[in-house]
Scaffold this motif. Structure first.
Motif, mmCIF file in Angstrom:
data_model
loop_
_atom_site.group_PDB
_atom_site.id
_atom_site.type_symbol
_atom_site.label_atom_id
_atom_site.label_comp_id
_atom_site.label_asym_id
_atom_site.label_seq_id
_atom_site.Cartn_x
_atom_site.Cartn_y
_atom_site.Cartn_z
ATOM 1 N N ALA A 195 0.697 -0.930 0.131
ATOM 2 C CA ALA A 195 -0.214 -0.356 0.002
ATOM 3 C C ALA A 195 0.748 1.472 -0.136
ATOM 4 N N TYR A 196 0.348 2.345 -0.852
ATOM 5 C CA TYR A 196 0.842 3.105 -0.836
ATOM 6 C C TYR A 196 0.474 4.535 -0.872
ATOM 7 N N LEU A 197 0.709 5.984 0.009
ATOM 8 C CA LEU A 197 0.142 6.958 0.137
ATOM 9 C C LEU A 197 0.489 8.234 -0.245
ATOM 10 N N LEU A 198 -0.720 8.499 -1.174
ATOM 11 C CA LEU A 198 -0.147 10.088 -1.389
ATOM 12 C C LEU A 198 -0.152 11.103 -0.570
ATOM 13 N N VAL A 199 1.421 11.720 -0.305
ATOM 14 C CA VAL A 199 0.919 12.479 1.447
ATOM 15 C C VAL A 199 1.611 13.854 1.419
ATOM 16 N N VAL A 200 1.003 15.247 2.281
ATOM 17 C CA VAL A 200 1.647 15.916 2.056
ATOM 18 C C VAL A 200 3.127 16.180 3.283
ATOM 19 N N CYS A 201 4.587 15.843 2.841
ATOM 20 C CA CYS A 201 5.207 15.831 4.268
ATOM 21 C C CYS A 201 5.192 17.225 5.036
ATOM 22 N N ASN A 247 4.513 4.679 9.549
ATOM 23 C CA ASN A 247 4.354 3.378 10.551
ATOM 24 C C ASN A 247 5.700 3.748 10.943
ATOM 25 N N ASP A 248 6.486 3.643 10.556
ATOM 26 C CA ASP A 248 8.112 3.884 10.973
ATOM 27 C C ASP A 248 8.223 4.330 12.239
ATOM 28 N N PRO A 249 8.334 4.601 13.432
ATOM 29 C CA PRO A 249 9.243 5.480 14.353
ATOM 30 C C PRO A 249 9.983 6.546 14.441
ATOM 31 N N LYS A 250 10.689 5.721 12.939
ATOM 32 C CA LYS A 250 12.263 6.791 12.802
ATOM 33 C C LYS A 250 11.660 7.681 11.789
ATOM 34 N N THR A 251 10.407 7.422 10.463
ATOM 35 C CA THR A 251 10.569 8.170 9.581
ATOM 36 C C THR A 251 9.559 9.495 10.238
ATOM 37 N N ARG A 252 10.160 10.506 9.503
ATOM 38 C CA ARG A 252 9.983 11.894 10.347
ATOM 39 C C ARG A 252 9.862 13.263 8.877
ATOM 40 N N SER A 253 9.927 12.459 7.896
ATOM 41 C CA SER A 253 9.435 13.224 6.783
ATOM 42 C C SER A 253 9.745 12.489 5.494
ATOM 43 N N CYS A 254 9.110 12.728 4.560
ATOM 44 C CA CYS A 254 9.789 12.221 3.200
ATOM 45 C C CYS A 254 11.206 12.137 2.842
ATOM 46 N N GLY A 255 11.569 12.219 3.450
ATOM 47 C CA GLY A 255 13.503 12.024 3.257
ATOM 48 C C GLY A 255 13.905 13.634 3.431
ATOM 49 N N CYS A 256 13.034 14.566 3.201
ATOM 50 C CA CYS A 256 13.622 16.064 3.077
ATOM 51 C C CYS A 256 14.823 16.205 4.618
ATOM 52 N N TYR A 257 14.318 15.730 5.662
ATOM 53 C CA TYR A 257 14.557 15.938 6.736
ATOM 54 C C TYR A 257 16.630 15.390 7.056
ATOM 55 N N ASN A 258 16.485 14.336 6.230
ATOM 56 C CA ASN A 258 17.683 13.674 6.617
ATOM 57 C C ASN A 258 18.553 14.120 5.018
ATOM 58 N N ALA A 261 22.002 13.681 -5.286
ATOM 59 C CA ALA A 261 21.845 12.581 -6.396
ATOM 60 C C ALA A 261 21.360 11.587 -5.179
ATOM 61 N N SER A 262 21.520 10.330 -5.405
ATOM 62 C CA SER A 262 21.313 8.930 -4.264
ATOM 63 C C SER A 262 21.260 9.551 -3.116
ATOM 64 N N ASN A 263 22.307 10.066 -2.522
ATOM 65 C CA ASN A 263 22.571 9.459 -1.545
ATOM 66 C C ASN A 263 22.541 11.163 -0.677
ATOM 67 N N GLY A 264 21.899 12.074 -1.355
ATOM 68 C CA GLY A 264 21.224 13.115 -1.028
ATOM 69 C C GLY A 264 22.427 14.407 -0.993
ATOM 70 N N ALA A 265 23.297 14.435 -1.823
ATOM 71 C CA ALA A 265 24.306 15.295 -2.138
ATOM 72 C C ALA A 265 23.734 15.910 -3.503
ATOM 73 N N VAL A 266 24.343 17.513 -2.860
ATOM 74 C CA VAL A 266 23.413 18.898 -4.261
ATOM 75 C C VAL A 266 24.675 18.173 -5.535
ATOM 76 N N ILE A 267 23.384 18.196 -6.495
ATOM 77 C CA ILE A 267 24.164 18.110 -7.540
ATOM 78 C C ILE A 267 24.372 19.656 -8.513
ATOM 79 N N TRP A 268 25.488 19.545 -8.435
ATOM 80 C CA TRP A 268 26.199 21.554 -8.744
ATOM 81 C C TRP A 268 26.554 21.555 -10.255
ATOM 82 N N GLU A 269 25.766 22.633 -11.036
ATOM 83 C CA GLU A 269 26.088 23.074 -11.966
ATOM 84 C C GLU A 269 28.042 23.528 -12.022
ATOM 85 N N CYS A 270 28.427 23.370 -12.919
ATOM 86 C CA CYS A 270 29.765 23.183 -13.518
ATOM 87 C C CYS A 270 30.130 23.620 -14.377
#
Length: 233
Positions: free
Chosen positions: A29-35, A50-61, A90-99
């Motif tokens: 089951a997937y839910l469309l949510v507002v973070c 439902n995971d107690p560790k989940t605090r955001s859509c991923g933006c917090y990490n 990037a997949s690890n959350g690193a910012v992509i820079w224009e170079c």
């Protein structure tokens, strides 16, 4: 949240996540949510919410990622100069820079790869190195193995792995539906004909080797005995 149906959660809030819609994919089951933090909409697995560790859509990490707060504007990384951060991650959350590359091209890379030195140009550096290495290899071959317009390595080389016939100088001609025999010697290609039987094509190739190559290899190795020793070693 108990065992409530996913459809019954639409319009409700779970741990601050406002549920807008639901769906199932591969039995989950997937839910469309507002973070609750970034206020953006995102499809999330119900069990993740439902995971107690989940605090955001991923933006917090991502916001805690060490790369995000670092400003590398105008810093050089090989041929690249960091211009500005983008909204992409990037997949690890690193910012992509224009170079900006010294060759004039614009490219994009994560700050992590830039700092590690894994990315040092828009790709032009790799192309230049390939060309340079190719020229050097060609020069060595010409100086060491080319005699009278002939590459000795080609004469004594084994059958290539992509040769479907298993016989050097023989391949299948799809257009004519026959076996094609050919040979190259002293910079020239010789077509030895097309044959219905592979045995005939192989025989034509063998005869051509004896005729075209003749005593060339024998003369070469007698004249340059160190070459034969080097190739066998």
């Amino acid at each position: 949240m108990g065992y409530a149906k996913a459809s019954d959660l639409v319009g409700k809030e779970i741990k601050g996540f406002k549920v807008l819609d639901w769906k199932t994919e591969k039995g989950r089951a997937y839910l469309l949510v507002v973070c609750p933090l970034c206020k953006k909409q995102k499809w999330m697995r119900r069990d993740f919410i439902n995971d107690p560790k989940t605090r955001s859509c991923g933006c917090y990490n991502i916001s805690k990622n060490q790369f995000k707060s670092e400003d590398i504007t105008k810093k050089p990384f090989g041929r690249l100069t960091a211009i500005r951060p983008t909204d992409k991650k990037a997949s690890n959350g690193a910012v992509i820079w224009e170079c900006k590359c010294s060759c004039g091209n614009t490219t994009y890379s994560s700050i992590g790869l830039l700092k590690k030195g894994a990315v040092r140009s828009c790709g032009c550096l790799g192309v230049e190195n390939s060309v340079k290495n190719g020229k050097n290899a060609g020069k060595i071959i010409k100086e060491e193995y080319c005699i009278a317009g002939t590459n000795i390595n080609n004469l004594s080389a084994k059958t290539r792995k992509n040769n479907t016939s298993g016989i050097k100088g023989v391949c299948w001609d799809k257009r004519r539906n026959k076996w094609l025999a050919q040979i190259r010697f002293q910079g020239r290609n010789y077509n030895l004909g097309r044959y219905a039987k592979i045995e005939d094509a192989a025989e034509a190739r063998k005869e051509a080797e004896e005729k075209k190559f003749g005593d060339f290899l024998k003369w070469y190795y007698e004249t340059y005995p160190e070459k034969k020793k080097g190739e066998n070693g």
